[in-house]
Design a protein around this motif. Structure first.
Motif, PDB file in Angstrom:
ATOM      1  N   ASN A 164       0.829  -1.212   0.000  1.00 50.07           N
ATOM      2  CA  ASN A 164       0.000   0.000   0.000  1.00 50.07           C
ATOM      3  C   ASN A 164       0.859   1.256   0.000  1.00 50.07           C
ATOM      4  O   ASN A 164       0.560   2.238  -0.676  1.00 50.07           O
ATOM      5  CB  ASN A 164      -0.924   0.013   1.218  1.00 50.07           C
ATOM      6  N   ASP A 165       1.975   1.227   0.774  1.00 53.35           N
ATOM      7  CA  ASP A 165       2.862   2.391   0.839  1.00 53.35           C
ATOM      8  C   ASP A 165       3.557   2.633  -0.494  1.00 53.35           C
ATOM      9  O   ASP A 165       3.776   3.781  -0.904  1.00 53.35           O
ATOM     10  CB  ASP A 165       3.910   2.199   1.944  1.00 53.35           C
ATOM     11  N   VAL A 166       3.919   1.554  -1.176  1.00 53.50           N
ATOM     12  CA  VAL A 166       4.549   1.704  -2.493  1.00 53.50           C
ATOM     13  C   VAL A 166       3.586   2.385  -3.458  1.00 53.50           C
ATOM     14  O   VAL A 166       3.973   3.287  -4.214  1.00 53.50           O
ATOM     15  CB  VAL A 166       4.977   0.325  -3.040  1.00 53.50           C
ATOM     16  N   VAL A 167       2.313   1.982  -3.427  1.00 52.07           N
ATOM     17  CA  VAL A 167       1.318   2.590  -4.313  1.00 52.07           C
ATOM     18  C   VAL A 167       1.117   4.061  -3.964  1.00 52.07           C
ATOM     19  O   VAL A 167       1.007   4.918  -4.845  1.00 52.07           O
ATOM     20  CB  VAL A 167      -0.010   1.813  -4.220  1.00 52.07           C
ATOM     21  N   ARG A 168       1.091   4.378  -2.657  1.00 51.59           N
ATOM     22  CA  ARG A 168       0.932   5.789  -2.257  1.00 51.59           C
ATOM     23  C   ARG A 168       2.066   6.653  -2.803  1.00 51.59           C
ATOM     24  O   ARG A 168       1.838   7.748  -3.332  1.00 51.59           O
ATOM     25  CB  ARG A 168       0.891   5.902  -0.734  1.00 51.59           C
ATOM     26  N   ASN A 169       3.296   6.187  -2.633  1.00 52.71           N
ATOM     27  CA  ASN A 169       4.448   6.962  -3.108  1.00 52.71           C
ATOM     28  C   ASN A 169       4.414   7.146  -4.618  1.00 52.71           C
ATOM     29  O   ASN A 169       4.681   8.232  -5.141  1.00 52.71           O
ATOM     30  CB  ASN A 169       5.754   6.282  -2.694  1.00 52.71           C
TER      31      ASN A 169
END
Length: 465
Positions: free
Chosen positions: A318-323
């Protein structure tokens, strides 16, 4: 007498061989020049600037609706900033050098000076739509300059192509002469060698038997070397493709830093601190992204010497997608991205920079190949024992006849040839995901859009050394 004939034949073959090598070198030079020719890129940059100017003129010359005046001013301000960035790109070092070479350097510089003058005229505390309407004549001058640059670039590219074609024709003729000469001389020498075949037959038979004994040993050693080289070549190829793509990604954070810094230097001292803080935050984020990219390339280069490239670590997908989405929204401020993240963490063990690059590439492709007013849907979810990121666009889609080739290196579908690109993104994405025991799936309907799904194992996987 015999020795003199052999010497003459050897010198003749050497001469034709030299001619052959010269012709091959010329062909390779022509091929390299054709691959590295940037005329089409410069033409695209110039036409993009011209297109942004036309969009701005439509906004500034149409009727003014009092109810929509604020929206028109905001849209015109955004168009003006995009036009400014396009003109600044034309004045970039390599670009400007090209236009100097075709005699348009002064005109390109004049466009930047005109944009700087318009920038000072139109920006006070905020963008002035009325001032933009009053500057119609100046925009007309800019349109004439850009038209001149586009026409000159098209003519220059046609001339360069004609020169390359003529050079290839001449080189092909020389190559044909060399091949025919070598063939004729070789035939003469062959007739001489036939007379000596009988005396060499015994030695030939012994050599064949010796070669047969060596073949088993060579085959065994070759298989071992081939396996080792395959692993190393695969990692090196991914690394080289990654470096090529990242080099293009450097321009995005640099452009954000450059444009935002210019706005700060021209900022009104009475501007609210919150506005200045927002621009400073943009600069900080762009600088951090640039630092991560550069650090990753440097670290990867040092690890490449040790036979390593991928560096996995635990992360929530999820954090990778946010960035990745944050980066896309900075470079596509008007694009609508609808993002749906998983309510639960999606733990994976991956090289964050590489997988983030894959995610950015999928989103960027969706934006590039879709209409500006269409929505891009992004969804991160759990499916069985895998974590998935699905990117859905409503663009031109992929023709059915070429779908089997879209992951090939440097391949680009026929319906996107007019758009900029290297044909590396999807190929690199599949290579990176393969290193993580993942894969990239897609479905597409021509004329309606495509869905690309990045699939990774939830427990993570160790990358190939």
């Amino acid at each position: 007498m015999r020795r003199s004939r052999i010497t003459l034949a050897t010198l003749t073959i050497a001469a034709f061989s030299g001619l052959f090598i010269y012709a091959v070198i010329q062909l390779l030079i022509s091929e390299r020049q054709a691959r590295t020719q940037m005329g089409e890129t410069h033409l695209w940059a110039a036409t993009e600037a011209q297109s942004e100017l036309q969009k701005l003129l439509i906004l500034t010359t149409g009727p003014m609706d009092p109810l929509e005046f604020r929206a028109d001013a905001q849209a015109a301000s955004l168009r003006f900033e995009l036009l400014y960035s396009r003109v600044a790109l034309l004045n970039d070092g390599p670009q400007l050098g090209y236009f100097d070479g075709i005699g348009q350097g002064d005109t390109v510089r004049a466009t930047l000076e005109l944009m700087q003058d318009l920038d000072h005229r139109l920006y006070g505390p905020a963008f002035s739509l009325a001032a933009a309407r009053a500057a119609g004549a100046r925009f007309g001058d800019l349109s004439d300059m850009l038209r001149e640059v586009v026409v000159a670039t098209m003519l220059s590219e046609r001339t360069r192509r004609a020169e390359r074609l003529d050079r290839v024709r001449r080189t092909t003729f020389v190559l044909s002469v060399a091949v025919l000469g070598m063939f004729a001389t070789g035939a003469l020498m062959a007739s001489q060698l036939v007379r000596n075949i009988r005396s060499l037959d015994d030695e030939q038979q012994r050599l064949v038997r010796h070669q047969a004994r060596l073949e088993d040993t060579i085959a065994l050693r070759t298989a071992e070397i081939r396996d080792a080289l395959a692993v190393e070549r695969r990692a090196k190829e991914v690394y080289r493709s990654f470096v090529m793509m990242v080099s293009h990604q450097f321009r995005t954070p640099l452009s954000v830093i450059h444009m935002t810094s210019q706005r700060l230097t021209r900022a009104d001292p009475a501007r609210p601190p919150a506005d200045l803080d927002g621009k400073a935050f943009k600069i900080l984020n762009a600088a951090k992204r640039l630092e991560r990219l550069i650090s990753r390339v440097v670290v990867s280069a040092s690890l490449d010497a040790e036979g390593q490239f991928c560096m996995p670590e635990p992360v929530d997908l999820n954090d990778v997608v946010r960035n990745a989405l944050r980066q896309l929204r900075e470079t596509h401020p008007n694009r609508v991205f609808a993002c749906s993240l998983s309510a639960d963490p999606l733990p994976v063990e991956v090289d964050v920079i590489l997988v983030e690059q894959v995610t950015v590439n999928l989103m960027s492709n969706a934006a590039k190949y879709s209409p500006d007013d269409s929505r891009i849907d992004i969804r991160a979810m759990r499916a069985g024992d895998t974590a998935q990121v699905r990117v859905t666009d409503r663009g031109m889609g992929i023709p059915e006849a070429v779908r089997a080739s879209i992951f090939d290196k440097y391949y680009r579908a026929p319906n996107v040839q007019h758009l900029p690109g290297l044909g590396l993104g999807l190929h690199l994405a599949t290579e990176i995901l393969d290193l993580h025991d993942g894969r990239l799936d897609f479905t597409s309907t021509e004329g309606e859009g495509s869905v690309f799904t990045m699939i990774l194992p939830l427990r993570g996987s160790a990358c190939d050394d």
